[in-house]
Design a protein around this motif. Structure first.
Motif: not given
Length: 337
Positions: A24-39
Protein backbone atom coordinates in the motif's frame (compact mmCIF):
# COMPACT_ATOMS: atom_id res chain seq x y z
CA UNK A 1 6.69 -6.80 -1.53
CA UNK A 2 10.49 -6.73 -1.62
CA UNK A 3 12.62 -7.66 1.38
CA UNK A 4 16.16 -6.36 1.90
CA UNK A 5 18.73 -7.47 4.46
CA UNK A 6 21.47 -4.92 5.12
CA UNK A 7 24.72 -4.81 7.05
CA UNK A 8 26.38 -1.64 8.35
CA UNK A 9 30.03 -1.91 9.46
CA UNK A 10 31.51 1.40 8.36
CA UNK A 11 33.12 2.28 11.69
CA UNK A 12 32.69 0.87 15.20
CA UNK A 13 29.04 -0.23 15.23
CA UNK A 14 28.03 -3.63 13.88
CA UNK A 15 24.45 -3.53 12.62
CA UNK A 16 22.06 -5.79 10.69
CA UNK A 17 18.50 -5.01 9.65
CA UNK A 18 15.74 -6.59 7.57
CA UNK A 19 13.25 -4.30 5.85
CA UNK A 20 10.18 -5.09 3.77
CA UNK A 21 8.24 -2.80 1.48
CA UNK A 22 4.47 -2.57 1.73
CA UNK A 23 1.99 -3.05 -1.11
CA UNK A 24 0.00 0.00 0.00
CA UNK A 25 3.13 2.25 -0.19
CA UNK A 26 2.53 3.40 3.39
CA UNK A 27 6.21 3.10 4.22
CA UNK A 28 8.54 0.17 4.79
CA UNK A 29 8.10 -2.35 7.56
CA UNK A 30 11.18 -2.85 9.71
CA UNK A 31 11.07 -6.54 10.49
CA UNK A 32 14.20 -6.54 12.64
CA UNK A 33 17.12 -4.29 13.50
CA UNK A 34 20.10 -5.14 15.69
CA UNK A 35 23.10 -3.01 16.65
CA UNK A 36 26.15 -4.12 18.64
CA UNK A 37 27.94 -1.13 20.15
CA UNK A 38 31.70 -1.03 20.64
CA UNK A 39 31.85 2.13 22.75
CA UNK A 40 33.30 0.38 25.79
CA UNK A 41 36.00 -1.28 23.66
CA UNK A 42 37.25 2.07 22.34
CA UNK A 43 36.47 4.35 25.30
CA UNK A 44 39.81 3.90 27.03
CA UNK A 45 41.60 5.00 23.85
CA UNK A 46 39.50 8.16 23.48
CA UNK A 47 38.59 7.28 19.89
CA UNK A 48 38.18 4.47 17.37
CA UNK A 49 40.95 1.89 16.95
CA UNK A 50 40.45 0.35 13.46
CA UNK A 51 41.96 -3.04 14.30
CA UNK A 52 39.70 -3.48 17.32
CA UNK A 53 36.65 -2.35 15.32
CA UNK A 54 37.17 -4.81 12.47
CA UNK A 55 37.93 -7.68 14.85
CA UNK A 56 34.71 -7.06 16.74
CA UNK A 57 32.70 -6.86 13.50
CA UNK A 58 33.87 -10.39 12.69
CA UNK A 59 32.64 -11.55 16.10
CA UNK A 60 29.31 -9.68 16.19
CA UNK A 61 28.08 -9.89 12.58
CA UNK A 62 27.27 -13.64 12.47
CA UNK A 63 25.40 -13.39 15.77
CA UNK A 64 23.38 -10.38 14.61
CA UNK A 65 22.51 -12.10 11.33
CA UNK A 66 21.02 -15.04 13.23
CA UNK A 67 19.18 -12.75 15.65
CA UNK A 68 17.64 -10.57 12.94
CA UNK A 69 16.52 -13.55 10.86
CA UNK A 70 14.96 -15.11 13.96
CA UNK A 71 13.28 -11.87 15.04
CA UNK A 72 11.95 -11.25 11.52
CA UNK A 73 10.83 -14.89 11.21
CA UNK A 74 12.34 -15.10 7.80
CA UNK A 75 14.71 -17.47 6.04
CA UNK A 76 17.74 -16.02 4.26
CA UNK A 77 16.49 -17.62 1.02
CA UNK A 78 13.36 -15.44 1.21
CA UNK A 79 15.34 -12.19 1.15
CA UNK A 80 15.12 -10.41 -2.24
CA UNK A 81 18.42 -8.53 -2.02
CA UNK A 82 21.43 -8.17 0.24
CA UNK A 83 22.92 -4.74 0.92
CA UNK A 84 25.96 -3.41 2.74
CA UNK A 85 27.66 -0.11 3.35
CA UNK A 86 30.48 0.27 0.82
CA UNK A 87 31.84 3.61 2.07
CA UNK A 88 32.84 5.99 3.40
CA UNK A 89 34.40 4.55 6.54
CA UNK A 90 37.27 2.46 7.82
CA UNK A 91 38.49 0.09 5.10
CA UNK A 92 39.01 -2.85 7.45
CA UNK A 93 35.51 -2.41 8.89
CA UNK A 94 33.73 -1.87 5.56
CA UNK A 95 35.30 -5.04 4.20
CA UNK A 96 33.56 -7.19 6.81
CA UNK A 97 29.97 -6.18 6.07
CA UNK A 98 30.46 -5.98 2.31
CA UNK A 99 32.07 -9.43 2.17
CA UNK A 100 29.25 -11.02 4.16
CA UNK A 101 26.52 -9.37 2.04
CA UNK A 102 28.26 -10.40 -1.19
CA UNK A 103 28.62 -13.97 0.05
CA UNK A 104 24.93 -14.17 0.93
CA UNK A 105 23.92 -12.65 -2.40
CA UNK A 106 26.05 -15.14 -4.33
CA UNK A 107 25.01 -18.08 -2.17
CA UNK A 108 21.29 -17.44 -2.56
CA UNK A 109 21.44 -16.08 -6.12
CA UNK A 110 20.04 -12.66 -5.16
CA UNK A 111 21.02 -9.09 -6.07
CA UNK A 112 23.75 -7.27 -4.16
CA UNK A 113 23.47 -3.55 -3.35
CA UNK A 114 26.50 -1.44 -2.41
CA UNK A 115 25.14 1.48 -0.36
CA UNK A 116 26.72 4.82 0.45
CA UNK A 117 26.67 5.38 4.22
CA UNK A 118 26.02 9.09 3.68
CA UNK A 119 23.03 8.35 1.44
CA UNK A 120 21.68 6.27 4.31
CA UNK A 121 21.79 9.31 6.57
CA UNK A 122 20.58 11.61 3.80
CA UNK A 123 17.34 9.70 3.21
CA UNK A 124 16.68 8.55 6.79
CA UNK A 125 14.28 11.47 7.56
CA UNK A 126 11.95 9.95 4.92
CA UNK A 127 11.99 6.48 6.48
CA UNK A 128 8.55 6.71 8.09
CA UNK A 129 5.71 6.98 5.61
CA UNK A 130 7.87 7.16 2.49
CA UNK A 131 5.95 6.35 -0.68
CA UNK A 132 8.85 4.56 -2.31
CA UNK A 133 11.10 6.59 -4.60
CA UNK A 134 8.32 9.16 -5.11
CA UNK A 135 8.38 9.96 -1.38
CA UNK A 136 11.82 11.59 -1.57
CA UNK A 137 11.00 15.29 -1.92
CA UNK A 138 13.46 18.02 -2.95
CA UNK A 139 15.14 19.47 0.12
CA UNK A 140 18.30 20.86 1.63
CA UNK A 141 19.76 18.29 3.99
CA UNK A 142 22.25 18.71 6.81
CA UNK A 143 24.25 15.57 7.61
CA UNK A 144 26.10 16.13 10.85
CA UNK A 145 28.02 13.35 12.58
CA UNK A 146 31.35 12.40 14.09
CA UNK A 147 33.04 12.16 10.72
CA UNK A 148 30.92 14.36 8.47
CA UNK A 149 29.36 17.81 8.32
CA UNK A 150 27.79 18.21 4.89
CA UNK A 151 25.04 20.29 3.29
CA UNK A 152 23.36 18.52 0.39
CA UNK A 153 20.75 19.62 -2.10
CA UNK A 154 18.48 16.64 -2.71
CA UNK A 155 16.62 16.63 -6.01
CA UNK A 156 15.41 13.00 -6.02
CA UNK A 157 16.68 9.49 -5.32
CA UNK A 158 20.29 9.22 -6.61
CA UNK A 159 20.28 12.91 -7.62
CA UNK A 160 22.28 14.88 -5.05
CA UNK A 161 24.42 18.01 -5.07
CA UNK A 162 26.89 18.77 -2.29
CA UNK A 163 26.52 22.44 -1.33
CA UNK A 164 29.09 22.62 1.45
CA UNK A 165 31.26 20.45 3.65
CA UNK A 166 33.71 20.77 6.50
CA UNK A 167 37.24 21.74 5.55
CA UNK A 168 38.72 20.33 8.78
CA UNK A 169 37.06 18.84 11.88
CA UNK A 170 33.48 17.64 11.57
CA UNK A 171 31.07 18.93 14.23
CA UNK A 172 30.97 15.59 16.06
CA UNK A 173 34.75 15.36 15.98
CA UNK A 174 34.97 18.84 17.53
CA UNK A 175 32.54 17.78 20.27
CA UNK A 176 34.71 14.74 21.08
CA UNK A 177 38.00 16.68 21.09
CA UNK A 178 36.67 19.48 23.27
CA UNK A 179 35.12 16.95 25.65
CA UNK A 180 38.53 15.30 25.98
CA UNK A 181 40.07 18.69 26.84
CA UNK A 182 37.44 19.08 29.54
CA UNK A 183 38.08 15.63 30.97
CA UNK A 184 34.68 14.27 29.92
CA UNK A 185 33.87 10.72 28.89
CA UNK A 186 33.86 9.41 25.32
CA UNK A 187 31.82 9.94 23.17
CA UNK A 188 31.89 13.61 24.05
CA UNK A 189 28.80 14.97 22.32
CA UNK A 190 26.20 13.64 24.79
CA UNK A 191 28.40 14.67 27.75
CA UNK A 192 28.73 18.25 26.53
CA UNK A 193 25.00 18.42 25.74
CA UNK A 194 24.15 17.23 29.26
CA UNK A 195 26.35 19.84 30.97
CA UNK A 196 25.26 22.60 28.57
CA UNK A 197 21.68 22.38 29.84
CA UNK A 198 22.79 24.10 33.07
CA UNK A 199 25.20 26.54 31.42
CA UNK A 200 25.10 30.07 29.99
CA UNK A 201 25.60 29.90 26.19
CA UNK A 202 26.47 33.61 26.11
CA UNK A 203 29.19 33.66 28.77
CA UNK A 204 32.10 33.03 26.37
CA UNK A 205 32.36 34.69 22.96
CA UNK A 206 33.64 31.83 20.81
CA UNK A 207 34.25 32.11 17.03
CA UNK A 208 31.75 31.28 14.30
CA UNK A 209 34.08 30.40 11.43
CA UNK A 210 33.66 30.99 7.67
CA UNK A 211 30.47 33.09 7.92
CA UNK A 212 30.52 33.97 4.22
CA UNK A 213 30.99 30.43 2.96
CA UNK A 214 28.72 27.42 2.51
CA UNK A 215 31.54 25.26 3.89
CA UNK A 216 32.22 24.57 7.56
CA UNK A 217 35.26 24.82 9.83
CA UNK A 218 35.32 23.87 13.50
CA UNK A 219 39.07 23.59 14.09
CA UNK A 220 39.36 27.25 15.11
CA UNK A 221 36.51 26.86 17.59
CA UNK A 222 38.26 23.88 19.15
CA UNK A 223 41.50 25.87 19.39
CA UNK A 224 39.68 28.82 20.97
CA UNK A 225 38.42 26.54 23.74
CA UNK A 226 41.93 25.19 24.30
CA UNK A 227 43.31 28.72 24.78
CA UNK A 228 40.37 29.68 26.99
CA UNK A 229 40.71 26.88 29.54
CA UNK A 230 43.98 27.95 31.26
CA UNK A 231 42.36 31.31 32.06
CA UNK A 232 39.36 29.75 33.79
CA UNK A 233 38.81 29.58 37.52
CA UNK A 234 35.92 28.42 39.66
CA UNK A 235 32.81 26.75 38.26
CA UNK A 236 33.01 27.25 34.52
CA UNK A 237 32.47 23.80 32.98
CA UNK A 238 28.73 24.09 32.20
CA UNK A 239 29.17 27.58 30.70
CA UNK A 240 32.05 26.44 28.48
CA UNK A 241 29.96 23.49 27.25
CA UNK A 242 26.93 25.70 26.60
CA UNK A 243 28.97 28.38 24.80
CA UNK A 244 30.83 25.82 22.69
CA UNK A 245 27.62 23.96 21.78
CA UNK A 246 25.86 27.21 20.86
CA UNK A 247 28.74 28.25 18.59
CA UNK A 248 28.37 25.01 16.62
CA UNK A 249 24.58 25.26 16.51
CA UNK A 250 24.68 28.87 15.28
CA UNK A 251 26.90 27.90 12.35
CA UNK A 252 24.88 24.80 11.43
CA UNK A 253 21.51 26.55 11.62
CA UNK A 254 22.59 29.74 9.83
CA UNK A 255 24.21 27.95 6.90
CA UNK A 256 21.37 25.43 6.53
CA UNK A 257 18.65 28.10 6.42
CA UNK A 258 20.72 30.23 4.02
CA UNK A 259 21.15 27.25 1.69
CA UNK A 260 17.42 26.45 1.73
CA UNK A 261 16.63 30.06 0.80
CA UNK A 262 19.33 30.25 -1.87
CA UNK A 263 18.20 27.07 -3.61
CA UNK A 264 14.50 27.84 -3.16
CA UNK A 265 13.36 24.67 -1.41
CA UNK A 266 10.60 24.47 1.19
CA UNK A 267 11.92 21.49 3.14
CA UNK A 268 14.97 21.13 5.42
CA UNK A 269 16.09 17.75 6.77
CA UNK A 270 18.74 16.82 9.31
CA UNK A 271 20.37 13.49 10.12
CA UNK A 272 23.51 11.93 11.56
CA UNK A 273 24.66 11.25 15.11
CA UNK A 274 25.04 14.90 16.14
CA UNK A 275 21.44 15.56 15.07
CA UNK A 276 20.41 13.66 18.22
CA UNK A 277 21.41 16.84 20.06
CA UNK A 278 18.05 18.17 21.27
CA UNK A 279 19.12 21.81 21.32
CA UNK A 280 20.28 21.61 17.70
CA UNK A 281 16.96 20.04 16.68
CA UNK A 282 14.97 22.64 18.60
CA UNK A 283 16.81 25.65 17.21
CA UNK A 284 16.85 24.34 13.63
CA UNK A 285 13.14 23.56 13.84
CA UNK A 286 12.40 27.05 15.18
CA UNK A 287 14.53 28.67 12.47
CA UNK A 288 12.65 26.70 9.80
CA UNK A 289 9.30 27.79 11.25
CA UNK A 290 10.37 31.46 11.29
CA UNK A 291 11.36 31.23 7.64
CA UNK A 292 8.32 29.31 6.38
CA UNK A 293 10.19 26.03 5.87
CA UNK A 294 9.06 22.51 6.68
CA UNK A 295 11.42 20.55 8.92
CA UNK A 296 12.05 16.81 9.02
CA UNK A 297 14.52 14.98 11.21
CA UNK A 298 15.47 11.34 11.34
CA UNK A 299 14.28 9.36 14.34
CA UNK A 300 17.04 9.07 16.99
CA UNK A 301 17.40 5.34 16.34
CA UNK A 302 18.23 6.14 12.71
CA UNK A 303 20.74 8.90 13.49
CA UNK A 304 23.63 6.89 14.88
CA UNK A 305 25.13 4.18 12.68
CA UNK A 306 22.48 1.55 11.95
CA UNK A 307 21.56 -0.92 9.24
CA UNK A 308 17.91 0.11 8.95
CA UNK A 309 18.83 3.26 7.00
CA UNK A 310 21.10 1.19 4.75
CA UNK A 311 18.27 -1.29 4.13
CA UNK A 312 15.95 1.64 3.36
CA UNK A 313 18.23 3.00 0.64
CA UNK A 314 18.73 -0.53 -0.62
CA UNK A 315 14.97 -1.05 -0.85
CA UNK A 316 14.47 2.24 -2.72
CA UNK A 317 17.27 1.41 -5.13
CA UNK A 318 15.97 -2.13 -5.66
CA UNK A 319 12.47 -0.79 -6.41
CA UNK A 320 14.01 1.69 -8.86
CA UNK A 321 15.83 -1.08 -10.73
CA UNK A 322 19.35 -0.57 -9.41
CA UNK A 323 21.76 -3.42 -8.67
CA UNK A 324 25.48 -3.54 -7.87
CA UNK A 325 28.13 -5.94 -9.09
CA UNK A 326 29.57 -8.28 -6.47
CA UNK A 327 32.98 -7.30 -7.83
CA UNK A 328 32.41 -3.69 -6.73
CA UNK A 329 35.09 -2.60 -4.29
CA UNK A 330 34.57 -0.75 -1.04
CA UNK A 331 35.56 2.92 -1.08
CA UNK A 332 36.66 4.35 2.30
CA UNK A 333 36.64 7.87 0.80
CA UNK A 334 33.30 7.64 -0.97
CA UNK A 335 31.43 10.94 -1.40
CA UNK A 336 27.67 11.41 -1.41
CA UNK A 337 27.72 13.12 -4.83
Amino acid sequence: MKTVLALETSCDETAVAILRGRDDHSGPELLASEVASQITAHEKYGGIVPEIASRNHLVYAPRLLDRTASAARIDFSDVDAYAATSGPGLASSLMVGASIAKGLAIGFGKPYLAINHLEGHLLSPFFSGADGEAGIRPNVSLIVSGGHTILVRVHALCDYQVIGRTVDDAAGEAFDKVAKMLGLAYPGGPEIEKLARDGDPNRFDLPRSMPGSENFSFSGLKTAVRYLLPKMQGDFLADVCASFQQAIIDVLVTKTIAAAQKYDVDLVTVSGGVSCNQELRRQLHEACSRNGLEFKNAEPSLCTDNAAMIAFVGLLRLQAGFESQVTEEIDPNLNVA
